[in-house]
Design a protein around this motif. Structure first.
Motif, PDB file in Angstrom:
ATOM      1  N   GLY A  79      -6.355  -6.039   6.801  1.00 40.99           N
ATOM      2  CA  GLY A  79      -5.817  -6.312   5.446  1.00 40.99           C
ATOM      3  C   GLY A  79      -4.955  -5.274   4.952  1.00 40.99           C
ATOM      4  O   GLY A  79      -4.221  -5.086   3.907  1.00 40.99           O
ATOM      5  N   ALA A  80      -4.884  -3.868   5.694  1.00 43.56           N
ATOM      6  CA  ALA A  80      -4.280  -2.787   5.198  1.00 43.56           C
ATOM      7  C   ALA A  80      -3.058  -2.881   5.043  1.00 43.56           C
ATOM      8  O   ALA A  80      -2.201  -3.643   5.763  1.00 43.56           O
ATOM      9  CB  ALA A  80      -4.788  -1.198   6.009  1.00 43.56           C
ATOM     10  N   PRO A  81      -2.204  -2.432   3.920  1.00 42.70           N
ATOM     11  CA  PRO A  81      -0.837  -2.575   3.783  1.00 42.70           C
ATOM     12  C   PRO A  81      -0.127  -1.754   4.793  1.00 42.70           C
ATOM     13  O   PRO A  81      -0.734  -0.771   5.285  1.00 42.70           O
ATOM     14  CB  PRO A  81      -0.567  -2.109   2.385  1.00 42.70           C
ATOM     15  N   THR A  82       1.026  -2.238   4.977  1.00 43.99           N
ATOM     16  CA  THR A  82       1.843  -1.170   6.293  1.00 43.99           C
ATOM     17  C   THR A  82       2.644   0.077   5.367  1.00 43.99           C
ATOM     18  O   THR A  82       3.169  -0.325   4.418  1.00 43.99           O
ATOM     19  CB  THR A  82       2.913  -2.258   6.877  1.00 43.99           C
ATOM     20  N   HIS A  83       2.443   1.097   5.888  1.00 42.46           N
ATOM     21  CA  HIS A  83       3.199   2.034   5.439  1.00 42.46           C
ATOM     22  C   HIS A  83       4.345   2.314   6.350  1.00 42.46           C
ATOM     23  O   HIS A  83       4.243   2.951   7.438  1.00 42.46           O
ATOM     24  CB  HIS A  83       2.500   3.446   5.402  1.00 42.46           C
TER      25      HIS A  83
END
Length: 89
Positions: A79-83
């Motif tokens: 679920g980590a946001p995309t950088h």
């Protein structure tokens, strides 16, 4: 190796713990492209000062490792946001 701790008083031990926690938090809170970097500052928190003798894989093998690391992040932090930025941005 950690004999220096025996000589520290309570205040010295608390200061050491705070210093180490700050270094661990800085490393933990790395994000984006900073996840991929060599971290000698973290190792520098240890009392023994050494020049780590690192071995660097050839490019092809190194890049395969980077791809595996990135894939492991998909599994471990789905679920980590995309950088979505290039390195120099």
């Amino acid at each position: 190796m950690d004999d220096d701790l025996e000589a520290m008083d309570r205040a010295g031990l608390i200061a050491e713990v705070r210093k180490l926690r700050a270094g661990i938090r800085e490393h933990r809170d790395s994000t984006g492209h900073d996840l991929c970097w060599h971290h000698p500052a973290l190792w520098g928190l240890l009392p023994e000062k050494t020049d780590p003798a690192i071995a660097v894989p050839p490019w092809e093998k190194f890049m395969r490792g980077c791809i595996r690391y990135r894939a492991s992040l998909d599994a471990q932090a789905p679920g980590a946001p995309t950088h979505d930025k290039d390195y120099n941005d």
